[in-house]
Design a protein around this motif. Sequence first.
Motif, PDB file in Angstrom:
ATOM      1  N   UNK A   1      21.243  45.382  50.239  1.00  0.00           N
ATOM      2  CA  UNK A   1      21.934  44.784  51.455  1.00  0.00           C
ATOM      3  C   UNK A   1      21.510  45.298  52.660  1.00  0.00           C
ATOM      4  N   UNK A   2      20.611  46.244  52.689  1.00  0.00           N
ATOM      5  CA  UNK A   2      19.841  46.981  53.975  1.00  0.00           C
ATOM      6  C   UNK A   2      18.968  46.136  54.213  1.00  0.00           C
ATOM      7  N   UNK A   3      18.435  45.398  53.401  1.00  0.00           N
ATOM      8  CA  UNK A   3      17.025  44.649  53.752  1.00  0.00           C
ATOM      9  C   UNK A   3      17.297  43.127  53.846  1.00  0.00           C
ATOM     10  N   UNK A   4      18.345  42.629  53.823  1.00  0.00           N
ATOM     11  CA  UNK A   4      18.707  41.295  53.662  1.00  0.00           C
ATOM     12  C   UNK A   4      18.803  40.487  54.954  1.00  0.00           C
ATOM     13  N   UNK A   5      17.931  39.565  55.218  1.00  0.00           N
ATOM     14  CA  UNK A   5      17.777  38.941  56.384  1.00  0.00           C
ATOM     15  C   UNK A   5      18.924  37.889  56.394  1.00  0.00           C
ATOM     16  N   UNK A   6      19.382  37.637  57.565  1.00  0.00           N
ATOM     17  CA  UNK A   6      20.539  36.574  57.649  1.00  0.00           C
ATOM     18  C   UNK A   6      19.784  35.003  57.758  1.00  0.00           C
ATOM     19  N   UNK A   7      20.192  34.064  57.460  1.00  0.00           N
ATOM     20  CA  UNK A   7      19.700  32.817  57.941  1.00  0.00           C
ATOM     21  C   UNK A   7      18.413  32.449  57.594  1.00  0.00           C
ATOM     22  N   UNK A   8      17.899  32.646  56.208  1.00  0.00           N
ATOM     23  CA  UNK A   8      16.707  32.386  55.784  1.00  0.00           C
ATOM     24  C   UNK A   8      16.943  32.061  54.240  1.00  0.00           C
ATOM     25  N   UNK A   9      15.663  31.097  53.777  1.00  0.00           N
ATOM     26  CA  UNK A   9      15.899  30.738  52.626  1.00  0.00           C
ATOM     27  C   UNK A   9      15.028  31.776  51.722  1.00  0.00           C
ATOM     28  N   UNK A  10      15.652  32.578  50.783  1.00  0.00           N
ATOM     29  CA  UNK A  10      15.197  33.692  50.096  1.00  0.00           C
ATOM     30  C   UNK A  10      14.811  33.490  48.581  1.00  0.00           C
ATOM     31  N   UNK A  11      13.933  34.267  48.306  1.00  0.00           N
ATOM     32  CA  UNK A  11      13.536  34.467  46.968  1.00  0.00           C
ATOM     33  C   UNK A  11      13.779  35.876  46.388  1.00  0.00           C
ATOM     34  N   UNK A  12      14.912  36.156  45.587  1.00  0.00           N
ATOM     35  CA  UNK A  12      14.731  37.227  44.817  1.00  0.00           C
ATOM     36  C   UNK A  12      14.019  37.455  43.805  1.00  0.00           C
ATOM     37  N   UNK A  13      13.317  38.378  43.950  1.00  0.00           N
ATOM     38  CA  UNK A  13      12.111  38.520  42.945  1.00  0.00           C
ATOM     39  C   UNK A  13      12.455  39.779  42.007  1.00  0.00           C
ATOM     40  N   UNK A  14      13.178  39.471  40.911  1.00  0.00           N
ATOM     41  CA  UNK A  14      13.454  40.586  40.016  1.00  0.00           C
ATOM     42  C   UNK A  14      14.814  41.015  40.121  1.00  0.00           C
ATOM     43  N   UNK A  15      15.590  40.357  40.827  1.00  0.00           N
ATOM     44  CA  UNK A  15      17.088  40.833  40.998  1.00  0.00           C
ATOM     45  C   UNK A  15      18.184  39.540  40.996  1.00  0.00           C
ATOM     46  N   UNK A  16      19.073  39.466  40.319  1.00  0.00           N
ATOM     47  CA  UNK A  16      19.899  40.273  39.681  1.00  0.00           C
ATOM     48  C   UNK A  16      19.034  40.835  38.060  1.00  0.00           C
ATOM     49  N   UNK A  17      19.148  42.098  37.485  1.00  0.00           N
ATOM     50  CA  UNK A  17      18.825  42.117  36.071  1.00  0.00           C
ATOM     51  C   UNK A  17      19.667  42.335  35.248  1.00  0.00           C
ATOM     52  N   UNK A  18      20.955  42.375  35.523  1.00  0.00           N
ATOM     53  CA  UNK A  18      22.145  42.599  34.476  1.00  0.00           C
ATOM     54  C   UNK A  18      23.536  42.004  35.313  1.00  0.00           C
ATOM     55  N   UNK A  19      24.568  42.264  34.399  1.00  0.00           N
ATOM     56  CA  UNK A  19      25.848  41.776  34.809  1.00  0.00           C
ATOM     57  C   UNK A  19      26.558  42.410  36.187  1.00  0.00           C
ATOM     58  N   UNK A  20      26.453  43.769  36.022  1.00  0.00           N
ATOM     59  CA  UNK A  20      26.655  44.485  37.306  1.00  0.00           C
ATOM     60  C   UNK A  20      25.885  43.972  38.769  1.00  0.00           C
ATOM     61  N   UNK A  21      24.677  43.774  38.618  1.00  0.00           N
ATOM     62  CA  UNK A  21      23.886  43.399  39.512  1.00  0.00           C
ATOM     63  C   UNK A  21      24.431  41.807  39.959  1.00  0.00           C
ATOM     64  N   UNK A  22      24.842  41.205  39.006  1.00  0.00           N
ATOM     65  CA  UNK A  22      25.254  39.857  39.379  1.00  0.00           C
ATOM     66  C   UNK A  22      26.410  39.640  40.360  1.00  0.00           C
ATOM     67  N   UNK A  23      27.166  40.662  39.874  1.00  0.00           N
ATOM     68  CA  UNK A  23      28.349  40.842  40.815  1.00  0.00           C
ATOM     69  C   UNK A  23      27.973  41.307  42.344  1.00  0.00           C
ATOM     70  N   UNK A  24      27.276  42.344  42.381  1.00  0.00           N
ATOM     71  CA  UNK A  24      26.528  42.512  43.670  1.00  0.00           C
ATOM     72  C   UNK A  24      26.043  41.247  44.547  1.00  0.00           C
ATOM     73  N   UNK A  25      25.311  40.642  43.663  1.00  0.00           N
ATOM     74  CA  UNK A  25      24.625  39.307  44.102  1.00  0.00           C
ATOM     75  C   UNK A  25      25.364  38.522  44.613  1.00  0.00           C
ATOM     76  N   UNK A  26      26.379  38.316  43.847  1.00  0.00           N
ATOM     77  CA  UNK A  26      27.692  37.274  44.597  1.00  0.00           C
ATOM     78  C   UNK A  26      28.157  37.831  45.931  1.00  0.00           C
ATOM     79  N   UNK A  27      28.340  39.297  46.053  1.00  0.00           N
ATOM     80  CA  UNK A  27      28.838  39.718  47.345  1.00  0.00           C
ATOM     81  C   UNK A  27      27.739  39.290  48.489  1.00  0.00           C
TER      82      UNK A  27
END
Length: 162
Positions: free
Chosen positions: A67-93
Motif C-alpha cells: 500500500x505504501x509503495x502503490x503508485x497511482x494511475x499506472x498499469x502495474x504488474x504485481x510480481x508474486x502477489x497475492x499469494x493466498x486468500x487473505x492477500x486476495x482480500x487486501x488486493x481487492x482493497x
Amino acid sequence: MTHLVFIGAPGAGKGTVAKQLPEYLQLSTGDMLRAEVGSGSELGNEIKACIDNGHFVSDEMMFSILKSNLPKDADLIFDGYPRNTAQIKFFEELVPNNEDVKVIFFNVDLDLLTDRIVNRSTCGKCGEIQHTKTNPAVDDKCNKCGGEITVRKDDNVDALVA
C-alpha cells in the motif's frame, strides 16, 4: 488501468517477463521486502527476522508495504502477489473494481525451477540475474555493469518447496 498479476514459484520467470513489458510498472513484493529490510526500519527488522527464520512475512505486513509503495494511475504488474486468500482480500482493497486485472500463472517444471534457483546470482547494482552455468559472473562481478554479485538467502531448494 490494466494490471497483471504474475503467479508462480521462485525462478519461474515472473521478474524476467515483467522487465520485457516496459509499458507496465513492476511491483515486486520481494524487491519491496528487501528494500524495507535494507532501510533498517523497525518493520524492516521484523521482516528480516521472518525471512532469516525461513518464514513468509505476515499478510498485514505485506499489505502495508504494498500500500505504501502503490503508485497511482499506472498499469502495474504485481510480481508474486497475492499469494493466498487473505492477500486476495487486501488486493481487492488496493485495486478498484473498475480496473482490469489479468492473472498469469507461470507453470514451470520443478527440475528447471531447482536449476534456476540453486544457480542464480544477482547484481546488487543493476539487478541483473546471472546463472552460474549459462551466464556465469567473472570474478564475482556482474557481466552487465561490473557490480557486486550476491546470492539471495532464499535462493535454495527449501525456499522453492515452502
